[in-house]
Design an enzyme around this catalytic site. Structure first.
Site, short mmCIF file in Angstrom:
data_model
loop_
_atom_site.label_atom_id
_atom_site.label_comp_id
_atom_site.label_asym_id
_atom_site.label_seq_id
_atom_site.Cartn_x
_atom_site.Cartn_y
_atom_site.Cartn_z
N ARG A 83 -58.68 -57.71 -65.90
CA ARG A 83 -59.93 -57.58 -66.63
C ARG A 83 -59.95 -58.50 -67.85
NH1 ARG A 83 -61.09 -51.96 -64.73
NH2 ARG A 83 -63.18 -51.36 -65.36
N ARG A 122 -73.80 -41.16 -61.16
CA ARG A 122 -72.59 -41.15 -60.35
C ARG A 122 -71.85 -39.82 -60.53
NH1 ARG A 122 -68.04 -45.81 -60.71
NH2 ARG A 122 -67.65 -45.07 -62.83
P1 AMP Z 1 -62.46 -48.27 -63.82
O1 AMP Z 1 -62.16 -47.01 -63.06
O2 AMP Z 1 -61.94 -49.50 -63.14
O3 AMP Z 1 -63.91 -48.38 -64.21
O4 AMP Z 1 -61.63 -48.17 -65.19
C1 AMP Z 1 -61.87 -47.14 -66.11
C2 AMP Z 1 -61.34 -47.53 -67.48
O5 AMP Z 1 -59.91 -47.74 -67.42
C3 AMP Z 1 -61.88 -48.83 -68.05
O6 AMP Z 1 -63.14 -48.67 -68.67
C4 AMP Z 1 -60.78 -49.19 -69.03
O7 AMP Z 1 -60.86 -48.39 -70.19
C5 AMP Z 1 -59.53 -48.78 -68.29
N1 AMP Z 1 -59.03 -49.89 -67.44
C6 AMP Z 1 -59.04 -49.97 -66.09
N2 AMP Z 1 -58.53 -51.13 -65.66
C7 AMP Z 1 -58.18 -51.82 -66.79
C8 AMP Z 1 -57.62 -53.10 -67.02
N3 AMP Z 1 -57.33 -53.93 -66.02
N4 AMP Z 1 -57.41 -53.47 -68.31
C9 AMP Z 1 -57.68 -52.65 -69.33
N5 AMP Z 1 -58.24 -51.45 -69.20
C10 AMP Z 1 -58.49 -51.02 -67.93
#
Ligand code: AMP
Length: 220
Positions: A83, A122
């Site tokens: 990310r 969602r």
């Molecule tokens: P997601 O389920 O992919 O939407 O991730 C939920 C949350 O986890 C994000 O909003 C970030 O706070 C954290 N997160 C997930 N993947 C990453 C990543 N690659 N780098 C940093 N934070 C992450």
């Protein structure tokens, strides 16, 4: 890749089934840490709750450990990682050390307005992780997971699916993650798929055509 609510989780489940490779979601790994109240979970809970990213170093460590697992040795699908450009560079180092490469990056593109509308409606199953949308893909019984194995588990709204947090996640996506499109575009591995106004199956049909490319080595 894709902003919050672009459909990464939904499409990842389909790709996982199609390729028979593990689906590694950093968001899911972090949510498990928070639920189990580990040291990592305590360190990142407030960041996730506020829509911020977890620190790069910690995120890379978690991914490095997961990619060392036996089931990832024939390739895997990364969902929500990298990310940031720093994470992408770290990923290159990890996969090179393992004799692999990032062979395909799918970017799901959805407008910010659509993201807000999708995420506020969602709901997820806390047992199997199935994703529903109250408008486009509601469960058959109000508020309950359709999967018989979940025995009518009550669907929940993720803590970070509140509108103020969603807006912050979108801002963070544009600032920190979007530059990766250039990073992977320059490497020639990026495919962008428009997700808006399409059913999940129509989006997947497009993705499937890219998975069939001879350059994609994972799962073979
Ligand atoms: P997601 O389920 O992919 O939407 O991730 C939920 C949350 O986890 C994000 O909003 C970030 O706070 C954290 N997160 C997930 N993947 C990453 C990543 N690659 N780098 C940093 N934070 C992450």
């Amino acid at each position: 890749m894709g902003g919050p609510g672009a459909g990464k989780g939904t499409q990842s489940a389909k790709i996982e089934r199609a390729l028979g490779i593990p689906h590694v979601s950093t968001g899911e790994i972090f949510r498990q840490h928070i639920e189990q109240q580990t040291d990592v979970g305590r360190e990142i809970k407030h960041l996730l709750d506020d829509g911020h990213l977890a620190p790069d170093e910690l995120t890379v460590r978690v991914v490095r450990e997961r990619l060392a697992d036996a089931d990832c040795q024939q390739g895997c699908l990364l969902d929500g990682f990298p990310r940031s450009v720093a994470q992408a560079k770290a990923l290159d180092e990890i996969v090179e050390l393992q004799g692999g490469r990032v062979d395909l990056v799918i970017n799901l593109e959805v407008s910010d307005d659509e993201v807000v509308s999708r995420l506020t409606s969602r709901r997820v199953c806390p047992v199997c992780g199935a994703i529903y949308n109250l408008e486009y893909n509601p469960p058959s019984v109000d508020g309950q997971c359709d999967n018989p194995a979940c025995e009518g588990a009550r669907l929940i709204q993720r803590d970070d699916d509140r509108e103020d947090v969603i807006r912050e996640r979108i801002r963070v996506y544009h600032r920190k993650t979007e530059p990766l499109l250039q990073f992977y575009g320059a490497k020639g591995v990026l495919k962008t798929v428009r997700g808006e106004g399409k059913t999940p199956d129509a989006v997947f049909a497009k993705i499937e055509s890219y998975l069939a490319s001879p350059d994609v080595a994972c799962g073979t």
